[in-house]
Structure formats: structure tokens, C-alpha cells
Design a protein around this motif. Structure first.
Motif, PDB file in Angstrom:
ATOM      1  N   PRO A   1      -2.234  -3.451   3.183  1.00  0.00           N
ATOM      2  CA  PRO A   1      -2.632  -2.551   4.274  1.00  0.00           C
ATOM      3  C   PRO A   1      -3.862  -1.734   3.914  1.00  0.00           C
ATOM      4  CG  PRO A   1      -0.267  -2.415   3.853  1.00  0.00           C
ATOM      5  CD  PRO A   1      -0.858  -3.209   2.740  1.00  0.00           C
ATOM      6  N   GLY A   2      -4.533  -1.278   4.924  1.00  0.00           N
ATOM      7  CA  GLY A   2      -5.737  -0.485   4.723  1.00  0.00           C
ATOM      8  C   GLY A   2      -6.972  -1.300   5.045  1.00  0.00           C
ATOM      9  N   VAL A   3      -7.899  -0.700   5.771  1.00  0.00           N
ATOM     10  CA  VAL A   3      -9.124  -1.396   6.166  1.00  0.00           C
ATOM     11  C   VAL A   3     -10.339  -0.555   5.781  1.00  0.00           C
ATOM     12  CG1 VAL A   3      -8.166  -2.787   8.028  1.00  0.00           C
ATOM     13  CG2 VAL A   3      -8.856  -0.445   8.499  1.00  0.00           C
TER      14      VAL A   3
ATOM     15  N   LEU B   1       3.155   5.407  -1.032  1.00  0.00           N
ATOM     16  CA  LEU B   1       3.974   5.731   0.129  1.00  0.00           C
ATOM     17  C   LEU B   1       3.344   5.261   1.435  1.00  0.00           C
ATOM     18  CD1 LEU B   1       6.369   7.270   1.464  1.00  0.00           C
ATOM     19  CD2 LEU B   1       4.933   9.316   1.409  1.00  0.00           C
ATOM     20  N   ASN B   2       2.086   5.650   1.676  1.00  0.00           N
ATOM     21  CA  ASN B   2       1.482   5.466   2.990  1.00  0.00           C
ATOM     22  C   ASN B   2       0.670   4.185   3.142  1.00  0.00           C
ATOM     23  OD1 ASN B   2       2.405   7.935   4.199  1.00  0.00           O
ATOM     24  ND2 ASN B   2       0.996   9.007   2.828  1.00  0.00           N
ATOM     25  N   VAL B   3       0.311   3.575   2.038  1.00  0.00           N
ATOM     26  CA  VAL B   3      -0.436   2.319   2.120  1.00  0.00           C
ATOM     27  C   VAL B   3       0.462   1.128   1.829  1.00  0.00           C
ATOM     28  CG1 VAL B   3      -2.371   0.992   1.193  1.00  0.00           C
ATOM     29  CG2 VAL B   3      -2.585   3.468   1.504  1.00  0.00           C
TER      30      VAL B   3
ATOM     31  N   TYR C   1      -5.253   9.305   1.670  1.00  0.00           N
ATOM     32  CA  TYR C   1      -5.218  10.600   2.349  1.00  0.00           C
ATOM     33  C   TYR C   1      -4.490  11.670   1.534  1.00  0.00           C
ATOM     34  CZ  TYR C   1      -6.245   7.719   6.527  1.00  0.00           C
ATOM     35  OH  TYR C   1      -6.788   6.847   7.433  1.00  0.00           O
ATOM     36  N   TYR C   2      -4.301  11.439   0.262  1.00  0.00           N
ATOM     37  CA  TYR C   2      -3.548  12.385  -0.567  1.00  0.00           C
ATOM     38  C   TYR C   2      -4.131  13.796  -0.507  1.00  0.00           C
ATOM     39  CZ  TYR C   2      -7.218  12.813  -4.061  1.00  0.00           C
ATOM     40  OH  TYR C   2      -8.401  13.105  -4.681  1.00  0.00           O
ATOM     41  N   ASP C   3      -5.454  13.893  -0.234  1.00  0.00           N
ATOM     42  CA  ASP C   3      -6.166  15.160  -0.323  1.00  0.00           C
ATOM     43  C   ASP C   3      -6.335  15.843   1.032  1.00  0.00           C
ATOM     44  OD1 ASP C   3      -7.710  13.099   0.576  1.00  0.00           O
ATOM     45  OD2 ASP C   3      -9.516  13.664  -0.504  1.00  0.00           O
ATOM     46  N   TYR C   4      -5.750  15.260   2.073  1.00  0.00           N
ATOM     47  CA  TYR C   4      -5.945  15.836   3.404  1.00  0.00           C
ATOM     48  C   TYR C   4      -5.059  17.059   3.628  1.00  0.00           C
ATOM     49  CZ  TYR C   4      -6.023  16.593   8.368  1.00  0.00           C
ATOM     50  OH  TYR C   4      -6.152  17.200   9.591  1.00  0.00           O
ATOM     51  N   SER C   5      -5.637  18.160   4.135  1.00  0.00           N
ATOM     52  CA  SER C   5      -4.858  19.314   4.589  1.00  0.00           C
ATOM     53  C   SER C   5      -5.183  19.557   6.051  1.00  0.00           C
ATOM     54  CB  SER C   5      -5.153  20.568   3.838  1.00  0.00           C
ATOM     55  OG  SER C   5      -5.916  20.471   2.847  1.00  0.00           O
ATOM     56  N   ALA C   6      -4.146  19.847   6.844  1.00  0.00           N
ATOM     57  CA  ALA C   6      -4.274  19.927   8.295  1.00  0.00           C
ATOM     58  C   ALA C   6      -5.214  21.052   8.722  1.00  0.00           C
ATOM     59  CB  ALA C   6      -2.899  20.113   8.920  1.00  0.00           C
ATOM     60  N   TYR C   7      -6.014  20.803   9.747  1.00  0.00           N
ATOM     61  CA  TYR C   7      -6.860  21.800  10.400  1.00  0.00           C
ATOM     62  C   TYR C   7      -7.186  21.279  11.786  1.00  0.00           C
ATOM     63  CZ  TYR C   7     -10.467  18.569   8.650  1.00  0.00           C
ATOM     64  OH  TYR C   7     -11.198  17.448   8.339  1.00  0.00           O
ATOM     65  N   GLY C   8      -7.583  22.178  12.677  1.00  0.00           N
ATOM     66  CA  GLY C   8      -7.990  21.773  14.023  1.00  0.00           C
ATOM     67  C   GLY C   8      -6.896  21.121  14.840  1.00  0.00           C
ATOM     68  N   GLY C   9      -5.650  21.256  14.404  1.00  0.00           N
ATOM     69  CA  GLY C   9      -4.550  20.628  15.121  1.00  0.00           C
ATOM     70  C   GLY C   9      -4.264  19.204  14.701  1.00  0.00           C
TER      71      GLY C   9
ATOM     72  N   ASP D   1      10.503   5.581  -1.219  1.00  0.00           N
ATOM     73  CA  ASP D   1      11.216   6.508  -2.098  1.00  0.00           C
ATOM     74  C   ASP D   1      10.296   7.551  -2.726  1.00  0.00           C
ATOM     75  OD1 ASP D   1      13.591   5.224  -1.602  1.00  0.00           O
ATOM     76  OD2 ASP D   1      13.443   3.890  -3.331  1.00  0.00           O
ATOM     77  N   VAL D   2       8.991   7.364  -2.554  1.00  0.00           N
ATOM     78  CA  VAL D   2       8.021   8.239  -3.223  1.00  0.00           C
ATOM     79  C   VAL D   2       7.808   9.524  -2.419  1.00  0.00           C
ATOM     80  CG1 VAL D   2       5.636   8.437  -4.026  1.00  0.00           C
ATOM     81  CG2 VAL D   2       6.865   6.280  -4.273  1.00  0.00           C
ATOM     82  N   THR D   3       7.707  10.630  -3.123  1.00  0.00           N
ATOM     83  CA  THR D   3       7.325  11.912  -2.535  1.00  0.00           C
ATOM     84  C   THR D   3       5.992  12.350  -3.131  1.00  0.00           C
ATOM     85  OG1 THR D   3       9.637  12.579  -2.285  1.00  0.00           O
ATOM     86  CG2 THR D   3       7.988  14.324  -2.206  1.00  0.00           C
TER      87      THR D   3
END
Length: 280
Positions: free
Chosen positions: A74-76, A14-16, A239-247, A21-23
Motif C-alpha cells: 500500500p501507498g502511492v 499500522l497504517n501502511v 504520517y507518523y509526524d502529523y498533528s491535527a490543525y484546521g479541522g 496490534d501496533v500502537t
């Protein structure tokens, strides 16, 4: 049950690779299979049905290898080097540049000895630029036991005195020192750092994990406008494992590999970082 591996595949598709269509739900559903099939076909892989992720497919997904038109995906990839690596030679930086790294961050302030300028960063920065890196930033590991504004002043003075070229400073927020102080005191410390850098018009990024909430509380979002880099050594540039924190609703980079196992690149045990798009 949700699968972390499937979530990593979905996030990458999805993001790279922009298969919209992917969730990212951890379920190997029809949209995931269809998008994976398109990805496999685009890479001229042996398996093209999308129903199986073989070693070839996994390698292509996580390394962002060239597609069949020889265009970079994409992706660096980038690196950060500090006192564990010591003085890094020009030839090592040339090797890293040839390996595909496009950006680097070198440590210039250590939290040891209550905060001190790390002079090896001068040569490390110069060698990285000489090796062909377009941007080489610096990072600061502040000591929690010293006045934050004074540390900023000393860091910037040393960078100027040694003509160290950089675009931004990455603040490294980790370690046990923060636990010796209250969340309120820690917030004041960070705000003082922020004010000192902003007075000098220095751009910032932040390296921090979910312990951010332990140090500062869940409502402290004063740094959420700066790029965030987090660490999870799962060897997956995603970033599949990222959960939001600190805003921070999303991350700008991920330190995904410790550079040691199974092999050392360019004879240097170096942390590998990845960004879906450059933030520098």
C-alpha cells in the motif's frame, strides 16, 4: 522517552501495512517487535526477529517495496512540479512514471507579480498525460495581495482556453504574505476563494502546514472536508509526524522529500509526495 524513529516505524506498520496490534507510542514494545518480525519475514529479509531494524528493513519500510509475491505494498508516490522546475520534458515525465509515480500536480498560478497564470503548466500537464499519468491536477499559489475571486476566474479561464485537463485544484497556502493581514481578513480571503471555486463546481485539495493556525486561527475549519497535503522533509513516507490543525483529523498526502539530497531522480530536483491511499 518517545522516539520519533520508532513512531515512524509504528505508523508505517499500522497504517501502511495494516499490522493492527501496533500502537504509535514511540516505545519499542512487544507488539511492535512482533509486527516488525512478521513484516521482515514477509519480505524475506535477513533479519526476522523484529528486535532490530537494519538497513534492509528500513529501506523496505519507507519505500513500500514489492513483497515476496511481487505485489505492490500500500501507498502511492506522486509529484508536484512548478516554476522551480520550469518546463518539464516528456522524457522526464516518462522517467518519473517508470520510477513508480502514479499522480502529479503542476503549478498553474503563481503568487509572483500579484498573481499570474503560469503558462508553462500547459505543456507540463500535456507532457505528463502523454507519459502515461492517468490523473494530473493543477495547483494555485494565490497572491494574498489580489482579489481572490478574480484570481480564480482568471485561472479557470486560462485553463479552459488552453484545454488543460485536470480533476481538482490544489490551493497552496504558505509564505509571508499572509502575515501582512489579520486572521479575520485571511479567513475572508479563503472563504472567497472557496466560494468562487464552488460556483464553478471545481474540486479542491489544500497544501498547508501548521502555520495554518497562525494565518487563520485555531477555529477556522472551513476547508477540512478537502484533502490536506503537508510537508516534512524527513525522507519518511509516513504520517507518523502529523498533528491535527484546521479541522483535519488526518492528512491525505505528505511531501516528504525535496528531491535534491542525496540524489536527483530523472535529472530533476522535484518534490516527492506520498499518500497511504489515493485521494484523487
Amino acid at each position: 522517552l518517545k522516539s520519533i524513529a520508532i513512531m515512524a516505524i509504528q505508523d508505517t506498520l499500522l497504517n501502511v501495512y495494516n499490522y493492527n496490534d501496533v500502537t504509535v507510542n514511540g516505545v519499542y514494545d512487544n507488539n511492535t517487535i512482533s509486527s516488525l518480525s512478521k513484516f521482515q519475514t514477509s519480505r524475506l529479509l535477513t533479519t526476522t526477529t523484529g528486535e532490530m531494524v537494519d538497513e534492509q528493513t528500513w529501506h523496505m519500510l519507507i519505500t513500500q517495496c514489492m513483497n515476496n509475491n511481487n505485489n505492490p505494498s500500500p501507498g502511492v508516490y506522486w509529484f508536484d512540479a512548478g516554476w522551480p522546475q520550469g518546463n518539464v520534458s516528456l522524457s522526464t515525465f516518462q522517467c518519473l512514471r517508470s520510477a513508480g509515480f502514479e499522480y502529479g500536480v503542476v503549478e498553474c498560478w503563481r503568487n509572483k507579480d500579484s498573481g499570474i497564470f503560469w503558462s508553462e503548466c500547459v505543456d507540463n500537464s500535456a507532457n505528463a498525460y502523454a507519459a502515461g499519468f492517468d490523473v494530473v491536477d493543477v495547483y494555485m499559489f494565490p497572491s494574498r495581495y489580489r482579489d481572490p475571486a478574480h484570481q480564480v476566474t482568471e485561472l479557470l479561464a486560462n485553463l479552459t482556453e488552453n484545454a488543460v485537463k485536470y480533476d481538482r485544484v490544489m490551493i497552496d497556502v504558505e509564505g509571508s504574505e499572509w502575515n501582512d493581514f489579520s486572521q479575520e481578513d485571511n479567513r475572508l480571503f479563503m472563504l472567497s476563494l472557496q466560494e468562487a471555486f464552488e460556483e464553478q463546481q471545481v474540486d479542491l485539495s489544500v497544501y498547508a502546514g501548521t502555520v495554518w493556525n497562525d494565518y487563520f486561527g485555531t477555529e477556522f475549519t472551513a476547508f477540512s472536508n478537502y484533502p490536506l497535503i503537508y510537508a516534512h522533509y524527513d525522507n519518511i513516507p509516513s504520517y507518523y509526524d502529523y498533528s491535527a490543525y484546521g479541522g483535519w483529523l488526518s492528512a491525505a498526502g505528505k511531501q516528504f522529500y525535496d528531491g535534491i539530497d542525496p540524489e536527483i531522480l530523472c535529472e530533476l530536483p522535484l518534490d516527492w509526495d506520498w499518500s497511504a491511499t489515493p485521494f484523487w
